[in-house]
Design a protein around this motif. Structure first.
Motif, PDB file in Angstrom:
ATOM      1  N   UNK A 137     -52.926  78.124  17.695  1.00  0.00           N
ATOM      2  CA  UNK A 137     -53.175  79.543  17.430  1.00  0.00           C
ATOM      3  C   UNK A 137     -54.293  79.730  16.407  1.00  0.00           C
ATOM      4  N   UNK A 138     -55.198  78.762  16.329  1.00  0.00           N
ATOM      5  CA  UNK A 138     -56.229  78.834  15.300  1.00  0.00           C
ATOM      6  C   UNK A 138     -57.365  79.770  15.666  1.00  0.00           C
ATOM      7  N   UNK A 139     -57.350  80.279  16.888  1.00  0.00           N
ATOM      8  CA  UNK A 139     -58.541  80.971  17.388  1.00  0.00           C
ATOM      9  C   UNK A 139     -58.872  82.256  16.655  1.00  0.00           C
ATOM     10  N   UNK A 140     -57.906  82.821  15.965  1.00  0.00           N
ATOM     11  CA  UNK A 140     -58.185  84.129  15.372  1.00  0.00           C
ATOM     12  C   UNK A 140     -58.995  84.040  14.090  1.00  0.00           C
ATOM     13  N   UNK A 141     -58.849  82.936  13.370  1.00  0.00           N
ATOM     14  CA  UNK A 141     -59.452  82.903  12.034  1.00  0.00           C
ATOM     15  C   UNK A 141     -60.983  82.968  12.045  1.00  0.00           C
TER      16      UNK A 141
END
Lengths: 631, 751
Positions: free
Chosen positions: B249-253
């Motif tokens: 879920x790292x894509x948002x940062x």
């Protein structure tokens, strides 16, 4: 004071009715009540009618505050606080229709009102939302104001009536009566497809509630068979002994009416149309209040009256509710019409409500009731905001609007606020109810503290929790498409006729602020509300649901710890429980099911069986007509 | 006092929300700054009292709501970790507020003639409130509540420039990705209530110990081969995956960098994203070994992935974003391995140097008129010397610069070292019997708290203020059980060496990409005359830089580590673990760093930063030429990295696309099938009733219904229904239709 305690609920119902009549007469202005064809309906009569209606509904609101205060201070004859004990207060019980005044009646229809922790908040919600939606109609409703405001007040009266009724016939009358004002509100002041929407709404819900009525009649007939009196008194009906088979069919009959109203998947298709086509205030009341009639019906009748069927069918209902949650969310996501989006979001939200209820435990039920209130506030407010946008742009299509945050910062603030409340952001009202619902669902099968195992379990909770992701997705997508990005609006808009301005007017801000405050207060400090719902949920619903369950551990859980034993021994019927296998004997646990009696035994303040005639009500003796004495 | 510290930013938020517009541009910024500075002063006082004066106030607990028998309580969780985290958050936030006053002043952000400036500070106030609330929360429920609130602030602040499509998209992506994580979190919470019956951290930990001792449901039952306790831990950790931007879920940062730079510094580098690590630290007592392995693996994947992507990023903020993800990966890995102290220590040092670097980049971006592309920068050291050299301190710190074998180094040097040491221990500790022996000796020889603990076996470690100048505390849990070392981890678990090796390799990559960023920005020759020409430095903005740089240089080892180490015993961590899991290997793993490990490590990674730096300098000495040639040579790899391993595309296709198809299908289903059946039954019934009406003159049949129909008709007459004649037919059909449907349903259900 005593007079008020007895009459206040009646006043709450009568006051809007008087208002409706007054508005109708005042609006006629000497002309005949029924306008003839050719008359000009569009002549502006100024906002005076609206103000009048507003005054009446506000008066009802003030009275409701008084009612809430009275409810919380009401004590039983032994000085027990009824709100805390989960009993009914502000009871008014009059004979309405009876065949004779002799001791042995054959027919006994009662005008019986009362509120407990479950209904008082719904009454309050009604009295809170209605004035605001009346006020919100000032700019939108420009023709036939007289009829409009009269109908709004009529609707308020009937909804309050539903929540107060303690007699099933009375309940049913109010329940059905809500259809009529709303039918016309949608049909006359609605959008382009208003008649289709109104017709479908009316017929669909009406068809369902006909079956419910059949169930109601059957219950009354059973009451006559078992108790000798043809009565609809809810307290009496609760004590009927019904076979599982009867319960099963009755459950379906009641569900037919209530599930359509809720709406439970797959009975929801009337809802998007009706919501979308209704005028703003219509949508607000529909979403905020009328859907709650369905859930309230489940809560009041299906669960306590038909416990065996409830426990058996709960998984089915829960599955439908979960399908509704996810399905409603996905379908909401795909909408191009933002009012429709919010309408479908109701399908999703009410799924949570039903799920929590059928977890059949305290957390779930409390969450469910709280969810009704919170959904009423946040979705009602969303419809208000959307109505305000619609009044300015005359479109509900996403692709025609965009970047409105720039044009309408106040509107943007409120929209985001209520969206956050709707997607259960902690700190706002939606969170605690959603959390309780999920928690209740989760712990249903593995109860804490010796409660009987409920029908649902962790898998239900896990799947339902997907809904919290989806709700964020579609709601935020709506916010983004409407508010953010470059400003986009149709030509010749925003329409600022009728005293509007591009951003919200002072009136509109004043309408939305109380709702926002209510959301905030309920979110930050829900304890008072929860504390009053919980005992009622326990005494008025769960005690009945598990009445047939003679599990000792449960009796211990539901009775007070300090007075568990006397409560159990209070009922001599405790030993008879097993004898009657096919009949579901439900009062045999040993503690009385009546709200009053239970609270006494619960709090251990009055253990004398003599005080309340039915405290050892194991079965209704043919000779003893259950004269309702708790007042 | 901490509660007051939490409340002050809330007051500021309310003030600004209500009157911000009237306060105007610089004033509202100063109000917010004053508020957070007050909090910071309070935090400092508490820190002083706690750490130096040894004051231990009694916590107050309030009941928020009662849930049957489960009271939901509001309370302050007061221990060293809280105190130091509180201090860190307020301190950094204060200076970032100061920085923001300068940074936001230069932005044209008018909405209908009304400035959004005050809103920015109002949001910051709300954020500080929520973040501080998160830090002091004593129950998982309140942790979750504040957890969501910081997420909200993040959403609002990323989308601050909401006119920009990319900004509002990024905000939404952040919120929703976090929601996915929270989905797991809330289910985990449900499990905690269900099985442990208590949402307070202490209570849950106690209940878990009881469960373990009695082999309760959580341990006795398993699902998909993992015990329920493991699942609970993993699900709770899901929240951290979202918030700390861990794989997957790292894509948002990186997208969150659309927000104003001070926001990136405060929320997306120093505090909020670290909340995930903080969460794991708080729930550490609830984690089984399997859950820890899971956490370690996630952390390991993340740190590698992000570091590799960072190599090719050209946007200065994105480099920092990926390096943040990578460093968070280190922390999470540390947590998973049991390097509790190391991970938190790293969290604190990282907060300082990353905030420093983000502010530096903000200074650069502001100075260069919102140019974020490093390829257009270069040579800025002449124009902004303070920024340049404070940034360099940050680079040194993140690279883990220090002199091996000595005690001289920057924060990152120690904290990373500590994590790696535990990793090494995990991977190779078993076989090294000699090392174990040595460890025993070391432990015996150690002065200070750990030795006492060793003597006392499982006893609690007494808190000590020793500014542990030599960080080589020996095994606390290596209690004198003879010479046999209790297996810290099932010995032959393939892949565990990877959990050590990967971070070591990445320890070489980190200095490389950081040096690359610094060099491209500040060193070399200016590549874009225009940008270079306009570059300038603002005084209001470089004061915070200097403060943070000083903090990075000095505070870390003398304050952070002892405080964190103290917390171990206060939480009763090692005791809890010793008591609940076999042999107490967790405690040992969390605390033990022996000389030997350090010796090896120094050889392996001690010089990593030099190597990384040199390679970076070599490649970028002469601008971008060589780098471009290299990129062409390794075309596929380069593309893969530039496209960030195609995560966005994958998610776009799988989730957004897939769900889009499903939801459209469902809508069609809704419209044509569900509604169709209703309408069809309507139509059919209408025909039927017409037939009946024509043939039988259905008066008798629907007599009962007629009454209602008539009523409706009469009312309808008032308002002239266009459907007059049909309503009774409808009612009839509806009745029949509903009956039929019901019958079918019931039959199906009953059979």
């Amino acid at each position: 004071m005593l007079f008020l305690q007895e009459w206040i609920l009646t006043l709450l119902i009568v006051l809007p009715l008087v208002g409706a009549v007054a508005v109708a007469i005042a609006g006629a202005g000497g002309r005949p009540l029924v306008p003839r064809s050719g008359e000009n309906h569009d002549e502006p009569r100024g906002p005076r009618l609206g103000q009048m209606a507003l005054a009446f509904s506000l008066a009802t609101g003030v009275l409701t505050i008084l009612a809430v205060a009275l409810f919380f201070t009401a004590t039983s004859e032994t000085g027990q606080n009824l709100a805390r004990a989960g009993g009914f207060a502000l009871v008014q019980d009059l004979t309405w229709v009876a065949d004779s005044e002799t001791a042995r009646r054959q027919i006994d229809f009662r005008y019986h009102l009362g509120v407990d922790g479950l209904s008082i908040w719904l009454v309050a919600l009604t009295a809170f939302i209605t004035p605001l939606s009346i006020w919100a109609s000032f700019s939108g409703i420009r023709h036939r104001q007289r009829e409009y405001y009269a109908l709004m007040l009529l609707l308020e009266a009937s909804v309050i009536g539903v929540f107060c009724a303690r007699d099933l016939l009375l309940f049913y009358i109010f329940f059905e009566f809500t259809l009529i004002p709303l039918f016309f509100i949608i049909g006359i002041w609605g959008g382009p497809q208003k008649w289709a929407a109104a017709g479908k709404f009316f017929l669909y819900t009406f068809a369902g509630s006909m079956l419910t009525f059949a169930g109601v009649l059957y219950l009354a007939w059973q009451a006559a068979r078992q108790g000798g009196v043809f009565t609809f008194d809810i307290d009496t009906l609760y004590r009927l002994q019904l076979t599982e088979r009867e319960q099963f069919w009755l459950f379906l009959a009641f569900t037919a009416g209530f599930a359509i109203k809720v709406p439970l998947f797959p009975f929801h298709t009337w809802l998007p149309l009706a919501h979308t086509e209704a005028p703003t205030a219509g949508s607000v009341l529909l979403a905020g209040l009328l859907l709650k009639l369905g859930t309230y019906g489940f809560l009041r009748f299906n669960l306590p009256m038909l416990p065996a069927a409830t426990q058996e069918l709960a998984p089915l209902v829960a599955v439908l509710a979960i399908i509704g949650i996810i399905y409603g969310a996905l379908v909401a996501w795909v909408q191009d019409d933002f009012k429709r989006l919010v309408a479908y979001s109701s399908v999703s939200h009410l799924g949570f409500c039903m799920l929590g209820m059928f977890a059949l435990n305290q957390a779930g039920l409390t969450g469910s009731v709280l969810y009704m209130i919170n959904h009423g506030l946040s979705t009602g407010a969303l419809f208000l905001v959307i109505g305000m946008i619609y009044e300015r742009y005359h479109t509900r299509q996403f692709d025609k609007l965009g970047g409105l945050a720039r044009r309408m910062p106040w509107m943007a603030f409120f929209l985001v606020f209520f969206v956050l409340s709707s997607i259960a952001l902690p700190g706002l009202n939606g969170f605690i109810s959603e959390f309780l619902v999920l928690l209740g669902t989760f712990t249903s099968r593995n109860p804490l503290d010796g409660w009987p195992a409920g029908p649902l379990g962790a898998p239900y909770g896990v799947i339902a929790a997907v809904g919290i992701i989806l709700s964020a997705v579609y709601m935020l997508a709506m916010v983004q498409r409407l508010l953010f990005g470059q400003l986009k609006e149709p030509e010749h808009t925003p329409d600022t006729s009728g005293g509007l301005r591009p951003d919200l007017t002072r009136r509109e801000i004043t309408i939305l602020t109380p709702i926002a405050l209510a959301c905030l207060i309920l979110g930050v400090y829900p304890k008072p509300v929860i504390d009053s719902i919980q005992p009622a949920a326990q005494q008025q619903v769960l005690a009945w649901v598990y009445a047939g369950d003679t599990d000792a551990a449960f009796a211990g859980a539901i009775a007070p710890r300090d007075a568990g034993a006397p409560a159990r021994s209070a009922g001599p019927g405790a030993k008879e429980g097993g004898e009657d296998k096919d009949r579901l004997s439900r009062s045999t646990v040993g503690f009385s099911q009546s709200g009053f009696a239970t609270c006494f035994s619960r709090w251990g303040e009055d253990q004398s069986p003599g005080f309340f005639p039915f405290s050892d009500f194991s079965r209704i003796p043919d000779s003893a007509v259950p004269e309702v004495t708790h007042r | 006092m901490l509660v007051a510290g939490v409340a002050v930013p809330l007051v500021s938020f309310l003030l600004l929300a209500l009157f911000g517009a009237r306060l105007g541009k610089p004033a509202s910024g100063w109000v917010a700054t004053a508020a957070i500075a007050t909090s910071c002063v309070l935090a400092t006082i508490v820190l002083y009292q706690w750490h130096f004066a040894g004051v231990r106030p009694e916590p107050h607990v309030f009941t928020w709501a009662n849930l049957g028998t489960i009271p939901l309580k509001v309370g302050v969780n007061l221990d060293s970790l809280t105190v130091i985290m509180f201090f860190m958050v307020t301190f950094i936030a204060t200076w970032i507020h100061v920085f923001s006053i300068g940074y936001m002043a230069g932005h044209s952000d008018e909405v209908d003639g009304e400035s959004k400036y005050h809103r920015f500070f109002a949001y910051l106030g709300l954020f500080c409130f929520s973040m501080l609330g998160l830090v002091i929360a004593s129950s998982l429920l309140f942790l979750f509540i504040f957890w969501e609130l910081v997420g909200l602030c993040s959403y609002l602040l990323i989308g601050y420039y909401f006119d920009k499509k990319s900004a509002s998209n990024a905000a939404m992506k952040a919120f929703i990705t976090n929601r996915v994580g929270d989905f797991g979190f809330i289910i985990g919470l449900g499990m905690v209530v269900l099985f442990l019956g208590d949402l307070t951290l202490d209570g849950a930990a106690k209940a878990l110990r009881v469960q373990y001792a009695e082999n309760g449901t959580l341990f006795a039952h398993s699902f998909l081969g993992l015990s329920l306790a493991t699942w609970m831990g993993m699900l709770l950790f899901c929240g951290a995956i979202g918030k700390s931007a861990q794989f997957p879920l790292h894509v948002w940062l990186p997208d969150a960098m659309e927000g104003p730079t001070p926001v990136s510094a405060l929320i997306h580098a120093a505090t909020m994203v670290a909340a995930g690590v903080y969460l794991v630290a708080r729930i550490f007592v609830l984690l089984t070994p399997e859950a820890q392995t899971f956490i370690a693996i996630i952390g390991c994947i993340t740190l590698a992935l992000a570091a590799l992507i960072a190599i090719v990023q050209t946007d200065i903020k994105r480099v920092l974003a990926y390096s943040t993800i990578s460093q968070l990966g280190y922390m999470i890995l540390g947590m998973g391995l049991g390097a509790w102290i190391g991970a938190l220590f790293h969290l604190l040092t990282h907060a300082f140097f990353k905030a420093l670097m983000f502010l530096g980049s903000g200074q650069v971006i502001e100075g260069c008129h919102h140019e974020q592309d490093m390829r257009k920068m270069g040579g800025l050291r002449h124009k902004m010397p303070v920024t340049c050299w404070t940034f360099f301190i940050g680079v040194l710190a993140i690279a883990g610069a220090g002199i091996p074998m000595t005690q001289i180094g920057l924060g990152g040097f120690f904290s990373k070292d500590e994590i790696l040491a535990v990793g090494w221990h995990r991977a190779y500790g078993q076989g090294e019997v000699d090392a174990a022996h040595e460890m025993e000796h070391a432990a015996a020889a150690m002065p200070g708290p750990w030795a006492q603990a060793q003597g006392a076996g499982h006893g609690a470690v007494t808190a000590s203020d020793t500014p542990a100048g030599h960080g080589h505390e020996a095994a606390a849990g290596e209690h004198g059980e003879g010479h046999k070392v209790t297996p810290a981890w099932p010995a032959h678990r393939p892949g565990h060496w990877l959990l050590f090796l990967v971070p070591v390799v990445i320890a070489y990559v980190t200095p490389f990409y950081m040096m690359r960023a610094w060099w491209l920005t500040f060193m070399g020759k200016p590549r874009d005359e225009h940008v270079y020409h306009h570059a300038h430095e603002s005084k209001l903005m470089y004061v915070p830089l200097i403060v943070l740089a000083v903090g990075t240089l000095f505070s870390s080892y003398f304050l952070f580590r002892p405080m964190v180490a103290e917390a171990v015993s206060e939480i009763g961590l090692q005791q809890a673990l010793v008591a609940s899991y076999d042999g107490g290997h967790h405690a040992e793993a969390g605390l033990a760093i022996d000389h030997d490990t350090h010796k090896y490590l120094s050889m392996i990674v001690g010089g990593a930063f030099v190597v990384g730096f040199l390679v970076a300098i070599a490649i970028y000495w002469n601008g971008l030429g060589l780098a471009e040639r290299l990129a062409r040579t390794f075309q596929p790899v380069h593309t893969l990295l530039v496209r960030k391993f195609y995560f966005d595309e994958l998610y776009g296709a799988a989730f957004v696309g897939g769900v889009l198809v499903i939801k459209r299908l469902l809508y069609a289903f809704d419209k044509y099938i569900v509604d169709g059946i209703v309408n069809l039954s309507a139509a059919v019934t209408e025909r039927l009733s017409r037939f009946a009406g024509n043939v039988l003159d259905a008066r008798g049949v629907d007599g009962a219904v007629n009454g209602v129909g008539k009523l409706a008709l009469e009312l309808g007459g008032v308002v002239r229904t266009p459907q007059d004649g049909r309503i009774r037919n409808y009612i009839l059909f509806a009745l029949c239709g509903a009956g039929v449907v019901l019958l079918v349903v019931v039959r199906a259900w009953a059979s």
